[in-house]
Design an enzyme around this catalytic site. Structure first.
Site, PDB file in Angstrom:
ATOM      1  N   LYS A   4       0.819  -1.221   0.000  1.00  0.00           N
ATOM      2  CA  LYS A   4       0.000   0.000   0.000  1.00  0.00           C
ATOM      3  C   LYS A   4       0.851   1.268   0.000  1.00  0.00           C
ATOM      4  CE  LYS A   4      -4.395  -1.667   1.593  1.00  0.00           C
ATOM      5  NZ  LYS A   4      -5.553  -1.489   2.450  1.00  0.00           N
TER       6      LYS A   4
ATOM      7  N   LYS B  34     -10.666  -2.956  -4.121  1.00  0.00           N
ATOM      8  CA  LYS B  34     -11.448  -1.721  -4.282  1.00  0.00           C
ATOM      9  C   LYS B  34     -10.600  -0.619  -4.875  1.00  0.00           C
ATOM     10  CE  LYS B  34     -13.774  -2.569   0.072  1.00  0.00           C
ATOM     11  NZ  LYS B  34     -13.060  -2.650   1.327  1.00  0.00           N
TER      12      LYS B  34
ATOM     13  N   LYS C 274      -4.667  -9.291  -6.834  1.00  0.00           N
ATOM     14  CA  LYS C 274      -5.878  -9.474  -6.029  1.00  0.00           C
ATOM     15  C   LYS C 274      -7.003  -8.544  -6.511  1.00  0.00           C
ATOM     16  CE  LYS C 274      -5.915  -7.762  -1.929  1.00  0.00           C
ATOM     17  NZ  LYS C 274      -5.703  -7.316  -0.559  1.00  0.00           N
TER      18      LYS C 274
HETATM   19  P1  TYM Z   1     -10.741  -5.282   3.589  1.00  0.00           P
HETATM   20  O1  TYM Z   1     -11.690  -4.178   3.799  1.00  0.00           O
HETATM   21  O2  TYM Z   1      -9.627  -5.098   2.615  1.00  0.00           O
HETATM   22  O3  TYM Z   1     -11.523  -6.583   3.158  1.00  0.00           O
HETATM   23  C1  TYM Z   1     -12.632  -7.104   3.902  1.00  0.00           C
HETATM   24  C2  TYM Z   1     -12.604  -8.620   3.868  1.00  0.00           C
HETATM   25  O4  TYM Z   1     -12.621  -9.072   2.508  1.00  0.00           O
HETATM   26  C3  TYM Z   1     -11.533  -9.957   2.270  1.00  0.00           C
HETATM   27  N1  TYM Z   1     -11.032  -9.741   0.912  1.00  0.00           N
HETATM   28  C4  TYM Z   1     -10.930 -10.708  -0.007  1.00  0.00           C
HETATM   29  N2  TYM Z   1     -11.209 -12.029   0.028  1.00  0.00           N
HETATM   30  C5  TYM Z   1     -11.014 -12.734  -1.101  1.00  0.00           C
HETATM   31  N3  TYM Z   1     -10.539 -12.202  -2.257  1.00  0.00           N
HETATM   32  C6  TYM Z   1     -10.232 -10.880  -2.342  1.00  0.00           C
HETATM   33  N4  TYM Z   1      -9.770 -10.359  -3.473  1.00  0.00           N
HETATM   34  C7  TYM Z   1     -10.426 -10.073  -1.189  1.00  0.00           C
HETATM   35  N5  TYM Z   1     -10.240  -8.756  -0.918  1.00  0.00           N
HETATM   36  C8  TYM Z   1     -10.617  -8.571   0.363  1.00  0.00           C
HETATM   37  C9  TYM Z   1     -10.480  -9.562   3.311  1.00  0.00           C
HETATM   38  O5  TYM Z   1      -9.585 -10.624   3.569  1.00  0.00           O
HETATM   39  C10 TYM Z   1     -11.323  -9.202   4.495  1.00  0.00           C
HETATM   40  O6  TYM Z   1     -11.661 -10.363   5.233  1.00  0.00           O
HETATM   41  N6  TYM Z   1      -7.703  -5.130   7.579  1.00  0.00           N
HETATM   42  C11 TYM Z   1      -8.989  -5.593   7.105  1.00  0.00           C
HETATM   43  C12 TYM Z   1     -10.158  -5.062   7.892  1.00  0.00           C
HETATM   44  C13 TYM Z   1     -10.061  -5.279   9.359  1.00  0.00           C
HETATM   45  C14 TYM Z   1     -10.272  -6.499  10.049  1.00  0.00           C
HETATM   46  C15 TYM Z   1     -10.100  -6.196  11.424  1.00  0.00           C
HETATM   47  C16 TYM Z   1     -10.578  -7.802   9.629  1.00  0.00           C
HETATM   48  C17 TYM Z   1      -9.780  -4.324  10.302  1.00  0.00           C
HETATM   49  N7  TYM Z   1      -9.807  -4.884  11.535  1.00  0.00           N
HETATM   50  C18 TYM Z   1     -10.209  -7.188  12.408  1.00  0.00           C
HETATM   51  C19 TYM Z   1     -10.702  -8.781  10.618  1.00  0.00           C
HETATM   52  C20 TYM Z   1     -10.511  -8.483  11.987  1.00  0.00           C
HETATM   53  C21 TYM Z   1      -9.156  -5.139   5.665  1.00  0.00           C
HETATM   54  O7  TYM Z   1      -8.527  -4.203   5.199  1.00  0.00           O
HETATM   55  O8  TYM Z   1     -10.147  -5.780   4.986  1.00  0.00           O
END
Ligand code: TYM
Length: 331
Positions: free
Chosen positions: A111, A197, A194
């Site tokens: 990032k 967004k 991947k």
């Molecule tokens: P974020 O917002 O990027 O994504 C949310 C969830 O979606 C999953 N994900 C994917 N799974 C499969 N293929 C993909 N291309 C893909 N892109 C995203 C992510 O693995 C996630 O489960 N850091 C985290 C948010 C967070 C969090 C937490 C998660 C903050 N605190 C505590 C669990 C526990 C994030 O940026 O997710």
């Protein structure tokens, strides 16, 4: 009962990767666990967010989660910034986790890109806030996609170091739940990247807000290679786009990639893409419709999130009080 915590950043619409890798599993796990689901707006601002857009996206992602089947009556759905305990515990974890641990985080490297000196301090310390999210509720299980695995390991290390440093058995070791065929959905434009967004091209992802025509167009334009689909899974070697599209089909139909390969063996991409589109529309259209209905009443969404935040705070406040006592802060 074991407790789940999971979160999603309200930085844009949910996409198919978020749904198949995370949100769909959250919905399914609601019968087995007590769940806390969070729109992590404090994580979102580690990269610049326009304030009006952040507000809009927070409501949109809440609507998507409700439409996908998150039960905000039985479980807790809220936005992170509404419970100040997240920031408090994150600070304590900033003093527990080691710089060397954060230096190993691949997501920061991705990032921050080349201009690392100019990244926000928040982006660097992000994993500590994530550990705080989970451990603030003493969550035992964390359903996520593959890309969050390293952050989960850090949360486990932080829990253990806190317990060792202070000579307590306070925080549990949270277990990642990385379930199903959709734990790593790739971009439709490049099967080695991947689905995300933040990709500049909207053709790289299926958004939960896309209508049937848009879904059809995006799959039609999705990158492929010139060969027919392989007869065996081994034949997917070196064919990331084929592997990804078959993986999406498997996840959408709740089977394995091996089954998807067997079903479409030797078929042309064009035929397969038609079936894939039909399946995606069948799964996503009802969620899309429900999401639009939910979004038409933003005051109702705000009320759900506010109530969720009160319940989240009621759960975390006694834990936070104990943490402060353990650390040696006066009451
Ligand atoms: P974020 O917002 O990027 O994504 C949310 C969830 O979606 C999953 N994900 C994917 N799974 C499969 N293929 C993909 N291309 C893909 N892109 C995203 C992510 O693995 C996630 O489960 N850091 C985290 C948010 C967070 C969090 C937490 C998660 C903050 N605190 C505590 C669990 C526990 C994030 O940026 O997710």
């Amino acid at each position: 009962m074991d407790r789940i915590f999971s979160g999603v950043q309200p930085t844009g619409n949910l996409h198919l990767g978020n749904y198949l890798g995370a949100v769909r599993n959250w919905v399914r796990l609601q019968n087995q666990y007590e769940c806390v689901f969070c729109l992590v707006d404090m994580h979102a601002i580690t990269l610049w967010q326009d304030p009006a857009a952040l507000r809009a996206h927070t409501r949109e992602v809440a609507a998507a989660m409700l439409a996908a089947g998150v039960d905000a009556e039985k479980h807790i759905l809220f936005h992170q910034s509404a419970n100040p305990n997240h920031a408090e515990l994150a600070w304590i974890f900033n003093c527990v986790a080691r710089i060397g641990w954060l230096n190993r985080m691949t997501q920061f490297k991705d990032k921050a890109g080349k201009n690392r000196e100019n990244a926000s301090v928040g982006l660097y310390a992000y994993p500590n806030l994530m550990s705080a999210d989970i451990l603030l509720y003493k969550a035992t299980h964390v359903p996520v996609g593959e890309d969050q695995k390293q952050h989960l390991e850090l949360a486990r290390d932080t829990a253990q170091k806190f317990n060792n440093d202070y000579g307590v058995e306070f925080f549990p070791q949270p277990e990642p739940l990385i379930l199903g065929a959709g734990t790593r959905i790739m971009s439709l434009r490049d099967g080695t990247k991947k689905m995300s967004k933040s990709d500049d091209s909207d053709y790289s992802r299926i958004n939960m807000t896309d209508d049937a025509d848009t879904i059809a167009l995006k799959f039609r334009k999705a990158k492929t290679d010139p060969d027919a689909l392989p007869e065996t899974e081994a034949g997917l070697e070196g064919r990331p786009e084929a592997a990804n599209l078959l993986g999406i089909w498997a996840a959408l139909s709740d089977t394995s990639r091996a089954e998807a390969v067997a079903r479409f063996a030797g078929r042309a991409f064009s035929e397969f893409k038609k079936e894939l589109t039909d399946l995606a529309v069948t799964v996503l259209a009802p969620i899309n419709g429900e999401m639009k209905r939910t979004l038409s009443d933003p005051a109702q969404i705000d009320a759900i999130l506010k109530r969720g935040a009160q319940r989240a705070h009621a759960l975390s406040a006694p834990i936070m009080d104990e943490v402060k006592d353990i650390v040696g802060f006066l009451k």
